[in-house]
Design a protein around this motif. Structure first.
Motif, PDB file in Angstrom:
ATOM      1  N   ARG A 437       0.834  -1.211   0.000  1.00 26.12           N
ATOM      2  CA  ARG A 437       0.000   0.000   0.000  1.00 26.12           C
ATOM      3  C   ARG A 437       0.868   1.260   0.000  1.00 26.12           C
ATOM      4  O   ARG A 437       0.583   2.228  -0.713  1.00 26.12           O
ATOM      5  CB  ARG A 437      -0.913   0.005   1.228  1.00 26.12           C
ATOM      6  CG  ARG A 437      -2.083  -0.972   1.137  1.00 26.12           C
ATOM      7  CD  ARG A 437      -2.776  -1.121   2.485  1.00 26.12           C
ATOM      8  NE  ARG A 437      -4.009  -1.904   2.361  1.00 26.12           N
ATOM      9  CZ  ARG A 437      -4.670  -2.449   3.392  1.00 26.12           C
ATOM     10  NH1 ARG A 437      -4.189  -2.289   4.629  1.00 26.12           N
ATOM     11  NH2 ARG A 437      -5.781  -3.128   3.205  1.00 26.12           N
ATOM     12  N   GLU A 441       1.487   4.333  -2.905  1.00 28.79           N
ATOM     13  CA  GLU A 441       1.343   5.764  -2.624  1.00 28.79           C
ATOM     14  C   GLU A 441       2.611   6.538  -2.959  1.00 28.79           C
ATOM     15  O   GLU A 441       2.683   7.751  -2.757  1.00 28.79           O
ATOM     16  CB  GLU A 441       0.962   5.984  -1.153  1.00 28.79           C
ATOM     17  CG  GLU A 441      -0.422   5.476  -0.787  1.00 28.79           C
ATOM     18  CD  GLU A 441      -1.505   6.062  -1.664  1.00 28.79           C
ATOM     19  OE1 GLU A 441      -1.552   7.313  -1.774  1.00 28.79           O
ATOM     20  OE2 GLU A 441      -2.286   5.286  -2.247  1.00 28.79           O
ATOM     21  N   LYS A 693      -0.939  11.326   7.853  1.00 24.98           N
ATOM     22  CA  LYS A 693      -2.294  11.045   7.383  1.00 24.98           C
ATOM     23  C   LYS A 693      -2.459   9.563   7.081  1.00 24.98           C
ATOM     24  O   LYS A 693      -1.488   8.842   6.818  1.00 24.98           O
ATOM     25  CB  LYS A 693      -2.632  11.875   6.152  1.00 24.98           C
ATOM     26  CG  LYS A 693      -1.766  11.583   4.935  1.00 24.98           C
ATOM     27  CD  LYS A 693      -2.205  12.437   3.755  1.00 24.98           C
ATOM     28  CE  LYS A 693      -1.396  12.097   2.492  1.00 24.98           C
ATOM     29  NZ  LYS A 693      -1.833  12.886   1.337  1.00 24.98           N
ATOM     30  N   SER A 694      -3.700   9.120   7.129  1.00 23.14           N
ATOM     31  CA  SER A 694      -4.007   7.721   6.830  1.00 23.14           C
ATOM     32  C   SER A 694      -3.922   7.467   5.336  1.00 23.14           C
ATOM     33  O   SER A 694      -3.989   8.391   4.521  1.00 23.14           O
ATOM     34  CB  SER A 694      -5.409   7.370   7.331  1.00 23.14           C
ATOM     35  OG  SER A 694      -5.463   7.374   8.741  1.00 23.14           O
ATOM     36  N   LEU A 695      -3.797   6.191   4.972  1.00 17.44           N
ATOM     37  CA  LEU A 695      -3.789   5.806   3.569  1.00 17.44           C
ATOM     38  C   LEU A 695      -5.214   5.903   3.011  1.00 17.44           C
ATOM     39  O   LEU A 695      -6.189   5.857   3.774  1.00 17.44           O
ATOM     40  CB  LEU A 695      -3.242   4.392   3.405  1.00 17.44           C
ATOM     41  CG  LEU A 695      -1.709   4.282   3.340  1.00 17.44           C
ATOM     42  CD1 LEU A 695      -1.069   4.669   4.661  1.00 17.44           C
ATOM     43  CD2 LEU A 695      -1.289   2.869   2.952  1.00 17.44           C
ATOM     44  N   PRO A 696      -5.361   6.026   1.693  1.00 20.16           N
ATOM     45  CA  PRO A 696      -6.688   6.213   1.094  1.00 20.16           C
ATOM     46  C   PRO A 696      -7.724   5.165   1.505  1.00 20.16           C
ATOM     47  O   PRO A 696      -8.879   5.510   1.777  1.00 20.16           O
ATOM     48  CB  PRO A 696      -6.400   6.136  -0.412  1.00 20.16           C
ATOM     49  CG  PRO A 696      -5.002   6.635  -0.539  1.00 20.16           C
ATOM     50  CD  PRO A 696      -4.288   6.140   0.674  1.00 20.16           C
ATOM     51  N   TYR A 697      -7.327   3.873   1.560  1.00 21.84           N
ATOM     52  CA  TYR A 697      -8.298   2.838   1.913  1.00 21.84           C
ATOM     53  C   TYR A 697      -8.855   3.070   3.320  1.00 21.84           C
ATOM     54  O   TYR A 697     -10.031   2.819   3.590  1.00 21.84           O
ATOM     55  CB  TYR A 697      -7.656   1.443   1.823  1.00 21.84           C
ATOM     56  CG  TYR A 697      -6.926   1.011   3.071  1.00 21.84           C
ATOM     57  CD1 TYR A 697      -7.561   0.247   4.045  1.00 21.84           C
ATOM     58  CD2 TYR A 697      -5.603   1.409   3.301  1.00 21.84           C
ATOM     59  CE1 TYR A 697      -6.886  -0.120   5.206  1.00 21.84           C
ATOM     60  CE2 TYR A 697      -4.933   1.039   4.447  1.00 21.84           C
ATOM     61  CZ  TYR A 697      -5.581   0.277   5.402  1.00 21.84           C
ATOM     62  OH  TYR A 697      -4.934  -0.081   6.557  1.00 21.84           O
ATOM     63  N   GLU A 699      -8.964   6.057   4.862  1.00 20.08           N
ATOM     64  CA  GLU A 699      -9.760   7.278   4.848  1.00 20.08           C
ATOM     65  C   GLU A 699     -11.228   6.957   4.556  1.00 20.08           C
ATOM     66  O   GLU A 699     -12.139   7.571   5.113  1.00 20.08           O
ATOM     67  CB  GLU A 699      -9.223   8.266   3.800  1.00 20.08           C
ATOM     68  CG  GLU A 699      -7.856   8.852   4.110  1.00 20.08           C
ATOM     69  CD  GLU A 699      -7.905   9.907   5.199  1.00 20.08           C
ATOM     70  OE1 GLU A 699      -9.008  10.174   5.725  1.00 20.08           O
ATOM     71  OE2 GLU A 699      -6.837  10.450   5.533  1.00 20.08           O
ATOM     72  N   VAL A 700     -11.443   5.975   3.695  1.00 23.51           N
ATOM     73  CA  VAL A 700     -12.816   5.543   3.368  1.00 23.51           C
ATOM     74  C   VAL A 700     -13.483   4.950   4.614  1.00 23.51           C
ATOM     75  O   VAL A 700     -14.645   5.239   4.912  1.00 23.51           O
ATOM     76  CB  VAL A 700     -12.802   4.503   2.223  1.00 23.51           C
ATOM     77  CG1 VAL A 700     -14.211   3.954   1.975  1.00 23.51           C
ATOM     78  CG2 VAL A 700     -12.238   5.125   0.949  1.00 23.51           C
TER      79      VAL A 700
END
Length: 756
Positions: A437, A441, A693-697, A699-700
């Motif tokens: 992951r 990024e 910040k959190s990873l995109p997955y 964040e969902v």
């Protein structure tokens, strides 16, 4: 089923017990008697399995007996507030006989000390009730020495009452002074103008100030302050009421221990004399250990605690059945539990362990809870049990950007695995996913944070090490018979070949040390952290004791965790006692305190074996440069110097054992302490100005999961205050290929006599 177990779980149930006993302010009533024949069987099984399976079993002799004797009383009465000197004189005849009693399955020593402890604890309850009955005179000029290790046992009941009185006085005095201080601050703050309050708030927040929090503070300024002041007498009375309630709550918790529980403690003391990581698991503790290692259980997904005679829901585990169902809430009191359509069972007054057993159950089954809500209403809540994952157990990652370059942080709290379900998630699989992951990024370096990670599965650490190297050994293992085994990564694929930093501290143990040592020996990563890691270089097996007894009528006999092997670095050195020394040493709060394996009296020794066959990683050309640059930064960093100074100050403070019980002198002592500590406040207020910040997955997920959002916000906030993470990012910067090229160009220019 080799495991490398968290070192802090030395005594398991004893840890909870000692924390309570250390306060010295509780008592309990025995519930049931243990079966003497079962106790004898357990004693025989314990010594048999250890002597046959332990890597280097200690001789059960007079020296062993003395060790058990000492550890046992330190565990059950560390503050010397229960037993009298006359009791100890009576017990002393057993100091050199425990080894013989173990061999002969003689329970005389345990039975005598257990019976006497129950009696003394009941007396102790009367002592604290009496001490808290009337107002306490804080004007008397007297002191208390809290170094109970050096204190003698009391010679009389009057001396014992006096010891209790002084400890209670210290506890309530500290609480009273804090109440006074809070009230004074409230009054002082009330008289300030809104502008003064806002300016003070901004100054206090400093670099941590954010607009959202400031807006809420400004909104609060418009509300009128209402302060209800209390007299000294009212506050003094309140501290006694609170102290007594706290002691009564502790009493309620401890009284659930029965004689079988106490015998389990005695067995643990015997087991840990072989080495600090050998211990006995009663049946319930074995189940808890399995949950700890796998990070999951089957149930409703709620954390419980005892509250007087009730069982209270303290937290719903995010993603669990109760959390999804949304009817059960933190603060609910469980009154009854029913299985499916069966009649509900009243659980008020029941041991919390027994309540937990009734609520937990196989995936897909139904449980009905009758609960009392916080508004007083009674409600029956039906929940279908499911598999619950304890999120705090698992690896998590974050992204941070510095000077336009992205870096990844992976935090691994333990090397978890499910020994039953091989298809279940484990640390090795999860770290591989997190690395992929982060690669997606576009990160240019990774920090593996194993600070406070006490270990776990040996298999997972080999899998994780294999993500960062081509084929090769990760760790060596040696059995008691001298047989050596090398555990390899046989997969030539390298999941991450970029810059890598491993972060450790004094509490990084076992599997964490294997990973750090392997990456250090390969010169694959920079190890950054405390002077050295914990120093646990042993491997344990968990052995089910039930397999040795056919047709037992005693129920579940539990399990034994015993040291069966030692592990070694691929360079041949052991991590036992010495741990892993950091490439870059960063001072921390515990730098001068004795907290490692080397500080335990019966720890196994350090030794060395032949090195394994391995090749150094040759793709990180500027490793030495990064280490040298970091050392220069740290030497010139005033914050690091302050942390080191604070660590020395903490070490000195740890030797302070005498406190005044006269309120004015106590306040003066505390004021001096606060003044001395003011210079270190900037350590807490530090902000590295990095944004995590959190990873995109994720964040969902956060968008619909308030609990997860709060947890990640707290983590990211802690990272933003972490000077050690900041330095790790600096090191990743120096490990970049561009940094290596720049250094090479500088050297070439110097060689040609060109000024740069």
């Amino acid at each position: 089923m080799n495991t490398i177990i968290q070192f802090m779980k030395r005594y398991y149930k004893i840890i909870v017990l000692v924390l309570a006993i250390s306060l010295g302010l509780w008592s309990f009533v025995p519930k049931t008697s243990s079966d003497p024949e079962k106790d004898k069987l357990l004693l025989e099984l314990l010594t048999y399995v250890i002597e046959k399976g332990h890597y280097s079993p200690a001789a059960i002799d007079d020296n062993f007996s003395k060790g058990v004797y000492k550890d046992y009383f330190e565990a059950i009465d560390p503050s010397k507030r229960f037993f009298l000197q006359s009791d100890m004189d009576e017990f002393s005849k057993y100091e050199l006989e425990i080894d013989d009693q173990i061999k002969n399955k003689d329970l005389s020593f345990f039975n005598l000390t257990y019976t006497r402890l129950i009696k003394r604890m009941e007396e102790g309850k009367e002592y604290y009730k009496s001490a808290l009955k009337n107002p306490i005179d804080y004007s008397v000029n007297e002191n208390i020495n809290t170094d109970y290790e050096k204190a003698p046992y009391c010679n009389s009941e009057e001396e014992l009452k006096e010891r209790w009185r002084k400890q209670i006085k210290l506890t309530t005095l500290a609480s009273l002074v804090e109440k006074q201080k809070i009230q004074e601050e409230l009054i002082k703050n009330k008289n300030k103008t809104p502008e003064e309050k806002l300016a003070e708030y901004r100054k206090k927040q400093g670099a941590n100030l954010n607009k959202e929090a400031e807006a809420k503070f400004i909104e609060g300024l418009s509300k009128k302050d209402t302060i209800s002041t209390k007299t000294f007498a009212e506050m003094e009375k309140q501290t006694r009421i609170t102290a007594e309630k706290s002691l009564d709550d502790t009493f309620t918790f401890i009284k659930d221990l029965n004689k079988e529980d106490w015998f389990g403690i005695f067995l643990n003391i015997i087991a840990t004399r072989f080495d600090p990581h050998t211990s006995y698991f009663p049946a319930d503790e074995k189940e808890k250990f399995d949950v700890s290692m796998s990070g999951k259980l089957e149930g409703i997904g709620a954390r419980l605690q005892k509250k007087n005679d009730y069982t209270e829901i303290t937290e719903l585990i995010s993603g669990g059945p109760a959390w999804k169902q949304k009817e059960l809430e933190a603060g609910d009191l469980v009154l009854k539990v029913a299985q499916g359509d069966n009649e509900p069972v009243d659980v008020v007054g029941m041991r919390i362990d027994d309540v937990v057993k009734k609520i937990k159950g196989p995936k897909g089954t139904e449980v009905r809870l009758t609960v009392k809500k916080q508004d007083g209403s009674i409600k029956v809540i039906t929940i279908i049990r499911d598999e619950v994952e304890i999120e705090e157990t698992y690896a998590k990652s974050s992204i941070v950007e510095k000077n336009g370059v992205k870096y990844g942080i992976i935090y691994l709290p333990k090397f978890y695995i499910d020994f039953v379900d091989k298809d279940s998630r484990d640390a090795g699989k999860d770290i591989a996913i997190e690395v992929k992951r982060l690669k997606n990024e576009g990160v240019q370096g990774i920090v593996m944070d194993v600070r406070d990670n006490g270990g776990g599965s040996l298999k997972t650490v080999v899998d994780i090490g294999g993500l960062f190297i081509e084929k090769g050994p990760i760790v060596q293992i040696k059995s008691a018979a001298g047989k050596k085994e090398v555990l390899y990564d046989n997969d030539p694929k390298v999941e991450w070949d970029g810059p890598l930093v491993i972060m450790t501290n004094e509490f990084s143990a076992s599997a964490s040390e294997i990973l750090a040592a392997a990456m250090q020996d390969y010169k694959r990563a920079v190890v950054i952290g405390s002077k050295q890691t914990y120093g646990k270089g042993t491997v344990q097996n968990v052995i089910d004791l039930n397999q040795f007894v056919r047709g037992s009528t005693y129920g579940d006999l539990g399990a034994l965790k015993t040291t069966t092997q030692k592990f070694y670095r691929i360079n041949g050195g052991s991590t036992q006692l010495e741990g892993v020394k950091s490439d870059i040493v960063m001072p921390d709060a515990y730098a001068y305190l004795k907290m490692g394996e080397r500080d335990v009296d019966n720890a196994m020794p350090w030794d060395k074996i032949d090195a394994a066959d391995y090749s150094l990683w040759n793709k990180q050309l500027n490793l030495d440069l990064a280490i040298a640059n970091s050392k220069k930064r740290l030497a010139a960093n005033p914050q690091m110097q302050l942390i080191d100074e604070n660590a020395k100050w903490r070490e000195e403070r740890s030797k302070e054992d005498v406190y005044s019980l006269q309120i004015d002198k106590f306040k003066q002592e505390q004021k001096q302490l606060e003044e001395s500590n003011k210079k270190y406040k900037s350590i807490e207020d530090y902000n590295n100005k990095l944004k995590f910040k959190s990873l995109p997955y994720e964040e969902v997920q956060i968008a619909t999961d308030v609990t997860l959002k709060e947890k990640r916000n707290r983590w990211h906030e802690s990272l933003s205050k972490d000077i050690y993470i900041e330095e790790a990012i600096h090191v990743l910067d120096d490990l970049q290929p561009t940094a290596a090229k720049k250094e090479l160009n500088t050297k070439l220019k110097k060689a040609k006599g060109i000024k740069s």
